[in-house]
Write a protein that holds these residues in place. Structure first.
Motif, mmCIF file in Angstrom:
data_model
loop_
_atom_site.group_PDB
_atom_site.id
_atom_site.type_symbol
_atom_site.label_atom_id
_atom_site.label_comp_id
_atom_site.label_asym_id
_atom_site.label_seq_id
_atom_site.Cartn_x
_atom_site.Cartn_y
_atom_site.Cartn_z
ATOM 1 N N GLU A 1 0.794 -1.168 -0.134
ATOM 2 C CA GLU A 1 -0.087 -0.019 0.005
ATOM 3 C C GLU A 1 0.862 1.120 0.092
ATOM 4 O O GLU A 1 0.602 2.366 -0.592
ATOM 5 C CB GLU A 1 -0.878 -0.070 1.106
ATOM 6 C CG GLU A 1 -1.894 -1.150 1.117
ATOM 7 C CD GLU A 1 -2.974 -0.933 -0.035
ATOM 8 O OE1 GLU A 1 -2.812 0.049 -0.344
ATOM 9 O OE2 GLU A 1 -3.538 -2.049 -0.232
ATOM 10 N N ASN B 1 2.272 1.484 -3.636
ATOM 11 C CA ASN B 1 1.329 1.613 -4.990
ATOM 12 C C ASN B 1 0.327 2.343 -4.466
ATOM 13 O O ASN B 1 -0.575 2.709 -5.630
ATOM 14 C CB ASN B 1 0.994 0.179 -5.236
ATOM 15 C CG ASN B 1 2.312 -0.806 -5.631
ATOM 16 O OD1 ASN B 1 3.078 -0.306 -6.194
ATOM 17 N ND2 ASN B 1 2.183 -2.113 -5.171
ATOM 18 N N ASN B 2 -0.413 2.407 -3.286
ATOM 19 C CA ASN B 2 -1.747 2.947 -3.274
ATOM 20 C C ASN B 2 -1.705 4.514 -3.404
ATOM 21 O O ASN B 2 -0.956 5.308 -2.660
ATOM 22 C CB ASN B 2 -2.305 2.608 -1.907
ATOM 23 C CG ASN B 2 -3.549 2.841 -1.637
ATOM 24 O OD1 ASN B 2 -4.248 3.786 -1.374
ATOM 25 N ND2 ASN B 2 -4.402 1.973 -2.100
ATOM 26 N N LYS B 3 -2.403 5.113 -4.268
ATOM 27 C CA LYS B 3 -2.676 6.490 -4.472
ATOM 28 C C LYS B 3 -3.296 7.147 -3.517
ATOM 29 O O LYS B 3 -2.925 8.255 -3.231
ATOM 30 C CB LYS B 3 -3.417 6.575 -6.038
ATOM 31 C CG LYS B 3 -3.596 7.839 -6.398
ATOM 32 C CD LYS B 3 -4.314 8.224 -7.487
ATOM 33 C CE LYS B 3 -4.735 9.464 -8.320
ATOM 34 N NZ LYS B 3 -5.069 10.222 -7.205
ATOM 35 N N LYS C 1 -9.826 3.682 2.816
ATOM 36 C CA LYS C 1 -8.881 2.646 2.856
ATOM 37 C C LYS C 1 -8.499 2.040 4.142
ATOM 38 O O LYS C 1 -8.140 0.637 4.077
ATOM 39 C CB LYS C 1 -7.756 3.415 2.206
ATOM 40 C CG LYS C 1 -6.467 2.402 1.752
ATOM 41 C CD LYS C 1 -7.084 1.388 0.867
ATOM 42 C CE LYS C 1 -5.990 0.590 0.493
ATOM 43 N NZ LYS C 1 -6.548 -0.655 -0.453
#
Length: 752
Positions: free
Chosen positions: A76, A79-81, A104
């Motif tokens: 996360e 990669n997580n925006k 999230k």
């Protein structure tokens, strides 16, 4: 005959009794010692193993769960925006970004139920966002933990147990925390903190053991207990101790108390008393049994004493008959006769079974259903049903199979194959009768039970497909299976067998390691063998002339063969014809060429064709041999003095064959050689006479013009080098077999 006195009876009784007692006491004593020794050792090992497995299982379960959370957090962060948007927000923050961040967090808690709470810390404005609220570091209850971990967020280990209190009005929880810096490398923007409740970890492990018998202690790296176990009293004994390489936590397990071991140990006295009682009962029983068993023996001995027939000298000891030796000899003779009879019966049974099987599949002589049922009952074989199906399992590349394994190994592998077929049939609820009808073929008769013929056929196909795949997977060879059509009558059995054998003949076209049904063969239609002879002759002629397109023609031939359905012997016949025609064409060439053909070409091609098991293998290997042969012939031709000149001469003929002046005299004038010498050289280098080569070119062009153009026969004759239509027609009919007009009519009827 003298009467048996009481002393003789006592003697037999004591002899039998005394022969039993030593063995009895030895065995009982041995069993007692072995039993209690093994019981003690087994109990100890089981306790140790059980506790080791308990600790290992608990450690692996917890480590796996924590690693999953750790890996998910790392992914996360990278990669997580949503997470990146939160940590890159301006100082005042963005409500929309915060809402997405909380969502999230809740998604992660839903995905990983072990997670108790999550909060993110943004260094730029000291903002803290949790899954339940938001605050600033200075006023957040966990600010001391945030401050202490600000510079050590790259640590991969989980923290020790600590108290986490998100709200002042709520009682704190014991948790372990995972701290990760954002971004992954520099960690300068903030922290991601994951809290896992130690109570959740305790609930995860509580189903692994019975707390009344065993316990588990889990301590963090500092030695603090993550959770308490009510069974782990001070009197408990620890049997296993492990330290996790991932979390550095310590896992201990053992027994709550020694009641089970004490109970088993206390059984020693009980077993000892039972053993004594059993000894006494055994002695009493032995006396009773010995007395009862001696009576028949005494009667036998009495009868032997009155036996008046001649007795061999070996049975007489000190003037009296040795009864035991006499009885032993009689029993040995009886057992030997019984074994011989049983062995002979088995051999006869096997031969009768094979004979009956061959009678059925070869229909010689014809049997009735009643006769078959009677024979099957006496031979303990499956009874005939309304429908039977014949299948033949053939070992692929049987020559390699014989070369790879010794005779004994071949027998074992064939036995394993036959046994496997019968075992798989049992899973499909099928009755089978299997017999080896040749060295490489196992014949199988399937007895269909259901009235649904389509269902039975499907089940039979699945069975043999399973046989094929099992053989491929577990044995070092493969099999191809041919299946005939269903035999609804007894007379159709031999037909079904022949259909199964016929199906295997198409293995070279359809490939090895498969299941081929006769129904499949019939539905595809048969190819015409003779239709490929012209293509073979064309290939040989191009090869003899060393034209570059012979390989292309060779590929086209095999493409045509692939489109049809030919038997193995038909493919072999075509390839043998190619070898024969090639040898015939090369015979007319030079002596060096004939030597190469006889030494290299003919034996290698013949051996390759005999050894090939598939069409693609035959194409690749024979084409490579022909390529090598063509290179050798080209090398021989290049060494000859006039090879280059003859090649130029051929090109000139191909370019000017339509000229009426093309002749040996014309060539002799162009190349400054005698006409007869030109003819001789042309024949030696090409294997073909000049006249035949010229006529071949003219006839090929004539056939093309007749089929494609609307010129008259006279015009076509002139275009191919003849001044007269009569001369052209005479030669055309001699070569092609029909007149030019007839050829044109046939060409017009062919589909374009």
């Amino acid at each position: 005959m003298k009467a048996k006195g009481p002393l003789m009876g006592k003697t037999w009784f004591y002899r039998l009794l005394l022969s039993y007692i030593p063995i009895f006491f030895i065995v009982i004593t041995f069993i007692f010692f072995v039993f209690f020794q093994m019981l003690s050792e087994q109990n100890r090992k089981e306790a140790l193993n059980a506790n080791k497995m308990l600790s290992l299982q608990a450690m692996r379960l917890i480590d796996t769960s924590l690693k999953a959370i750790d890996n998910a957090v790392m992914l996360e962060i990278i990669n997580n925006k949503v997470l990146n948007d939160f940590f890159n927000s301006p100082t005042d923050g963005d409500p929309y970004v915060n809402i997405n961040a909380v969502k999230k967090m809740k998604d992660m808690i839903t995905s990983y139920p072990l997670i108790d709470s999550i909060y993110w810390v943004r260094y730029e404005d000291q903002f803290v966002l949790t899954n339940a609220t938001s605050d600033y570091v200075s006023s957040y209850n966990d600010h001391l933990f945030i401050t202490s971990n600000k510079m050590s967020s790259s640590n991969k280990k989980w923290t020790s147990v600590r108290s986490f209190k998100p709200f002042s009005v709520i009682k704190g929880k014991q948790v372990v925390s995972l701290v990760r810096g954002v971004p992954f490398i520099t960690n300068e923007k903030g922290l991601v903190v994951i809290n896992v409740s130690t109570e959740s970890l305790r609930k995860m492990t509580e189903d692994l053991y019975d707390p009344n018998l065993s316990f588990i202690r889990v301590k963090d790296a500092s030695g603090s207990a993550l959770f308490t176990d009510s069974g782990a009293a001070d009197t408990a004994k620890v049997y296993s101790h492990y330290v996790s390489s991932y979390s550095d936590w310590t896992y201990e397990s053992g027994l709550v108390n020694g009641r089970v071991v004490h109970f088993i140990s206390s059984l020693y006295n009980v077993w000892f008393m039972i053993g004594l009682v059993m000894i006494v009962l055994g002695i009493v029983w032995m006396i009773v049994v010995s007395r009862r068993n001696t009576r028949p023996l005494e009667q036998i001995v009495s009868r032997l004493r009155g036996y008046t027939l001649p007795i061999p000298g070996s049975l007489v000891t000190k003037g009296r008959i040795d009864e035991f030796i006499f009885i032993e000899s009689a029993l040995d003779n009886m057992m030997e006769q019984a074994n011989q009879f049983q062995q002979k019966h088995k051999e006869d049974l096997h031969l009768r079974t094979r004979h009956l099987f061959h009678k059925l599949i070869e229909d010689r002589p014809a049997l009735s259903i009643d006769q078959w049922k009677k024979e099957a009952d006496s031979l303990q074989l499956p009874a005939p049903t309304n429908r039977q199906v014949m299948a033949v399992i053939e070992i692929d590349k049987y020559g390699n199979f014989c070369g790879d394994y010794s005779s004994q190994d071949q027998i074992l592998l064939k036995f394993a194959l036959r046994t496997m077929v019968q075992e798989l049939a049992a899973k499909y609820d099928c009755e089978l009768w299997t017999e080896w009808t040749s060295a490489s073929q196992l014949c199988v008769m399937v007895f269909e039970q259901s009235d649904d013929e389509e269902l039975e056929q499907q089940r039979t196909l699945e069975l043999f497909e399973n046989v094929r795949s099992w053989t491929q997977q577990y044995m070092k060879f493969s099999v191809t299976i041919g299946i005939g059509q269903t035999a609804n009558q007894l007379a159709d059995l031999s037909k079904s067998f022949k259909e199964a054998i016929e199906s295997l003949k198409y293995k070279i076209m359809l490939g090895e390691n498969g299941v081929i049904t006769y129904k499949q063969i019939m539905s595809q239609g048969q190819a015409e063998v003779f239709s490929h002879l012209n293509a073979i002759r064309s290939i040989v002629q191009s090869f003899r002339l060393l034209e570059e397109d012979w390989a292309h023609k060779y590929d086209e031939l095999f493409q045509q063969l692939n489109q049809g359905l030919l038997k193995k012997e038909e493919i072999m016949s075509l390839m043998n014809y190619l070898v024969y025609y090639l040898g015939r064409e090369l015979t007319g060439l030079s002596k060096e060429v004939q030597e190469i053909w006889n030494r290299e070409g003919l034996p290698k091609l013949s051996g390759c064709i005999d050894a090939c098991e598939s069409l693609e293998q035959m194409r690749e290997e024979t084409q490579q041999l022909l390529t090598d042969l063509a290179a050798a012939l080209q090398e021989v031709q290049n060494k000859r003095q006039h090879a280059v000149m003859i090649r130029d001469m051929r090109r000139l003929i191909e370019e000017q064959f339509a000229s009426p002046n093309m002749s040996l005299e014309y060539l002799s004038e162009n190349y400054g050689l005698n006409a007869k010498y030109v003819s001789k050289l042309f024949k030696e280098e090409t294997g073909q006479k000049f006249v035949d080569f010229l006529i071949h070119l003219r006839m090929q062009e004539g056939k093309r013009l007749l089929a494609e153009a609307h010129f008259s026969v006279q015009e076509i004759a002139e275009r191919v080098g003849y001044t007269s239509a009569i001369s052209f027609s005479r030669v055309f009919k001699k070569i092609v077999g029909v007149s030019p007009s007839e050829y044109r009519e046939e060409a017009a009827k062919r589909p374009s």
